[in-house]
Scaffold this motif. Structure first.
Motif, short mmCIF file in Angstrom:
data_model
loop_
_atom_site.label_atom_id
_atom_site.label_comp_id
_atom_site.label_asym_id
_atom_site.label_seq_id
_atom_site.Cartn_x
_atom_site.Cartn_y
_atom_site.Cartn_z
N SER A 168 6.53 14.03 24.68
CA SER A 168 7.64 14.39 24.17
C SER A 168 8.72 15.06 24.28
O SER A 168 9.59 15.04 23.82
N LEU A 169 8.98 15.36 25.30
CA LEU A 169 9.92 15.25 26.16
C LEU A 169 10.99 13.94 26.33
O LEU A 169 12.23 14.37 25.98
N VAL A 170 10.35 12.81 27.13
CA VAL A 170 11.43 12.05 26.87
C VAL A 170 11.53 11.14 25.64
O VAL A 170 12.60 10.91 25.69
N ALA A 171 10.93 11.84 24.84
CA ALA A 171 11.17 11.13 23.11
C ALA A 171 12.74 11.29 22.60
O ALA A 171 13.97 10.97 21.95
N GLU A 172 12.62 12.90 23.31
CA GLU A 172 13.24 14.18 22.74
C GLU A 172 15.18 13.45 23.18
O GLU A 172 15.96 13.86 22.91
N LEU A 173 14.93 13.31 24.93
CA LEU A 173 15.87 13.26 25.98
C LEU A 173 16.87 11.74 25.36
O LEU A 173 17.44 11.54 25.57
N ALA A 174 15.39 10.69 26.13
CA ALA A 174 16.07 9.03 25.90
C ALA A 174 16.49 8.39 24.81
O ALA A 174 15.99 8.74 23.81
N THR A 175 17.64 7.47 25.34
CA THR A 175 17.68 6.04 23.77
C THR A 175 15.85 5.47 23.67
O THR A 175 16.57 5.23 22.70
N ARG A 176 16.14 5.13 24.76
CA ARG A 176 15.30 4.11 24.96
C ARG A 176 13.50 4.70 26.02
O ARG A 176 14.51 5.30 26.69
N VAL A 177 12.96 4.22 25.70
CA VAL A 177 11.77 4.27 26.53
C VAL A 177 10.82 2.80 26.52
O VAL A 177 10.34 2.73 26.08
#
Lengths: 330, 327
Positions: free
Chosen positions: B218-227
């Motif tokens: 959930s943290l990365v989904a908020e911060l990054a544009t691509r995962v």
């Protein structure tokens, strides 16, 4: 929380599983060469029913684990009472304490540190069975087998002879759970049981804990720093800050209707909250735990702070059934 | 996504560890491109190879780990073609890294100031000491720590402050690309959030690209544009972070992870783990490494390794996806 202790006095006949009233734990420190005390747990009260999960949420240093240790009688409370099944166990010693520990067990955060690296899985689970339930021989072997099967560590005969280093984090945590269950406890303290596990296996451990809860009607104190898992696993959430209870409410109510400024801050900071923009805090100073401090521990960071917050302990306000908040401005 | 030339290009990268029982592939045939001013998330469970990959990019692999195949280019330059002197200059000036453990990444017997100045003077021989001190103060301001704290030793700082100092050192020489390896894992949620807000803000001003390594979905989904999602050493899916919600077609592993995390705001609060455990890299399953745990496994998954195909939001290695559509 004063008002909840009143409520529990009224409901004494209900026989709550765990009743904690005005619990205080203090530790000595050296302050400029003088002995002083800090209070990591300051006048905390709560109850837990059989079959109920109370989620204890707070940041590091908020007193979560100290409460757990006091409950397990690993640290000695300074004042307050701990009643389990109606018995005041606060100062039990010797044989009575051993009996008490049969009823209260703990699952620790670190499954790598909480198992003995030179003992097999079998040994970990057999030991409490021998010590507390006096099983041996065939009966002991069968009991270990059925516990391993119950926590999903199959094939049992293969798992039995393994050493902790041969298991994954999730499997180790299952061993720790089986070991806790071995003595037929009434009450389990789970201190961040999933925070060191991989995401894909966390849900499995929570599900197992949940099944065991309904099967054995266990009460849980679930300690976590993660509001999302607290909402998922806990029936009620208690938010702790600087050793004091800020807010207690049924889980869905606390997430939907957070009332204490600290609860709101915590919620806003949790990933997935959907909040954009700055955090609702005025500083990031850690709370003072020193004995004799006055007022609300959150006052220094609180955006809604008023004069009274620094001088007087906030009153406990009851907002709805089971929803209580300790705040001057709510 | 920017049309500028990429800051990081990874092509067919494989990294192995030498063990007494032969080589173990920790990173397997990975392709990844990061563009200027972009934040790309790299998600994986322990042992998925995410940190090994980060260290390979920095050319910091030690001991038994070595690159077996592939190229890594940063700003067009092949990291593994540089000689020691070039690499030394390149590292930290063009690319830097924020390490995971805030407790041990700083030198315990040097003040914060000495550590920042050390970095600056090593790379800027013409800089005077007072200029370095001035830059150190500036950096403290950027990460919002009182500049009097420059005289502190690491043990005198809180975990959050230490992590801020590490970020300050990482951006001291205006790098174009920063790898952040779980920079907030050991921190409380409120501190974590405020550091992430700061990273975003600094990134907007300093305009560098970030590869953000984490296990927190959930943290990365908020911060990054691509995962990029890693499993058993492979990037099994690369996707737009906005697509990371239930109901979108994803690699079954990604879907499993999405279902495995309790969500704060969702109405339904059921979660489901992925059965089984992450595989042992020494004896990877045949075909697709995820197939023993996959709910939608087919016969070809057990025998043939899926090729990378384009999806609606990026790419995935899964037999369920045919070129451009979901099968």
């Amino acid at each position: 929380m004063q008002s909840s202790s009143k409520v529990s006095q009224l409901n004494q006949t209900d026989n709550k599983l765990v009743e904690v009233e005005n619990l205080v734990v203090r530790f000595p420190i050296l302050d400029n060469g003088h002995r002083a005390y800090i209070r990591p747990v300051d006048e905390v009260s709560f109850t837990i029913d059989s079959g109920e999960v109370l989620a204890l949420v707070g940041e590091s240093g908020s007193g979560k684990s100290t409460i757990a240790k006091a409950l397990l009688r690993i640290v000695e409370p300074q004042s307050g009472t701990i009643r389990v099944q109606g018995n005041d166990v606060t100062h039990w010693r010797g044989g009575r304490l051993t009996t008490y520990r049969k009823n209260v067990q703990m699952v620790f955060q670190d499954p790598f540190g909480s198992l003995n690296p030179v003992r097999t899985v079998e040994h970990h689970i057999a030991y409490p069975l021998q010590k507390h339930r006096h099983l041996h021989g065939r009966a002991l072997r069968d009991m270990v087998g059925s516990l391993l099967e119950r926590v999903g560590l199959t094939p049992v005969e293969e798992t039995r002879v393994k050493y902790p280093h041969e298991l994954s984090g999730g499997q180790r945590q299952r061993v720790a759970i089986a070991r806790a269950l071995a003595v037929n406890p009434k009450f389990l303290v789970a201190d961040e049981p999933i925070s060191m596990l991989d995401v894909s296996i966390r849900a499995g451990i929570l599900k197992l804990l949940n099944e065991l809860r309904s099967e054995f009607n266990l009460g849980y104190l679930y300690i976590t720093h993660d509001l999302a898992s607290a909402r998922y696993f806990g029936h009620r959430i208690m938010v702790l800050y600087g050793g004091k209870v800020m807010e207690t409410a049924p889980s869905h109510e606390l997430i939907r209707n957070p009332s204490h400024p600290y609860t709101r801050l915590l919620l806003a900071a949790t990933p997935g909250s959907g909040l954009d923009g700055p955090l609702p805090e005025t500083s990031n100073q850690a709370p003072s735990l020193i004995e004799g401090r006055t007022g609300c521990p959150f006052a220094e960071r609180c955006p809604l702070v008023v004069d009274a917050c620094r001088k007087e302990d906030p009153p406990v306000v009851r907002l709805s059934e089971g929803h209580e908040v300790a705040c001057h401005v709510v | 996504m920017s049309t500028n030339s990429p800051v990081l290009e990874i092509e067919n990268l494989s990294v192995a560890y030498r063990t007494p029982n032969g080589d173990v592939n920790a990173v397997n045939d990975v392709n990844l491109t990061v563009y200027p001013e972009e934040i790309v998330g790299l998600i994986g469970e322990s042992g998925s190879g995410k940190s090994t990959m980060a260290y390979a990019i920095m050319r910091l692999l030690k001991g038994d780990a070595y690159v077996t195949n592939g190229t890594i280019r940063i700003l067009g330059q092949d990291v593994y073609a540089m000689d020691a002197a070039e690499l030394r200059k390149f590292r930290w000036e063009k690319m830097s890294m924020v390490f995971q453990s805030a407790m041990s990444a700083l030198n315990p017997v040097m003040t914060v100031e000495a550590q920042i100045i050390d970095t600056l003077l090593n790379h800027r021989p013409n800089m005077t000491r007072s200029e370095a001190v001035q830059r150190a103060e500036e950096l403290m301001e950027i990460v919002r720590i009182d500049k009097r704290r420059l005289k502190s030793y690491p043990h005198e700082l809180s975990g959050g402050m230490r992590q801020r100092v590490i970020i300050a050192i990482a951006i001291a020489l205006h790098p174009r690309f920063v790898i952040m390896d779980e920079p907030t894992t050991a921190l409380d949620v409120v501190v974590q959030r405020s550091i992430l807000d700061q990273i975003r803000e600094i990134q907007r001003v300093e305009k560098f690209a970030i590869l953000f390594v984490s296990h927190d979905f959930s943290l990365v989904a908020e911060l990054a544009t691509r995962v990029a999602i890693m499993y058993a050493g492979r990037i099994v899916e690369l996707t737009d972070s906005k697509s990371l919600r239930p109901g979108e077609p994803h690699h079954p592993y990604t879907e499993g992870l999405l279902r495995a995390i309790p969500r704060l705001t969702a109405e339904e609060i059921t979660i489901d783990g992925i059965p089984g455990t992450p595989p042992n890299l020494i004896s990877l399953p045949t075909g697709c490494a995820f197939h023993p745990r996959c709910a939608r496994v087919m016969s070809e998954c057990q025998t043939t390794r899926p090729k990378r195909v384009k999806t609606l939001y990026g790419s995935a290695e899964c037999h369920l996806f045919r070129q451009g559509t979901e099968g």
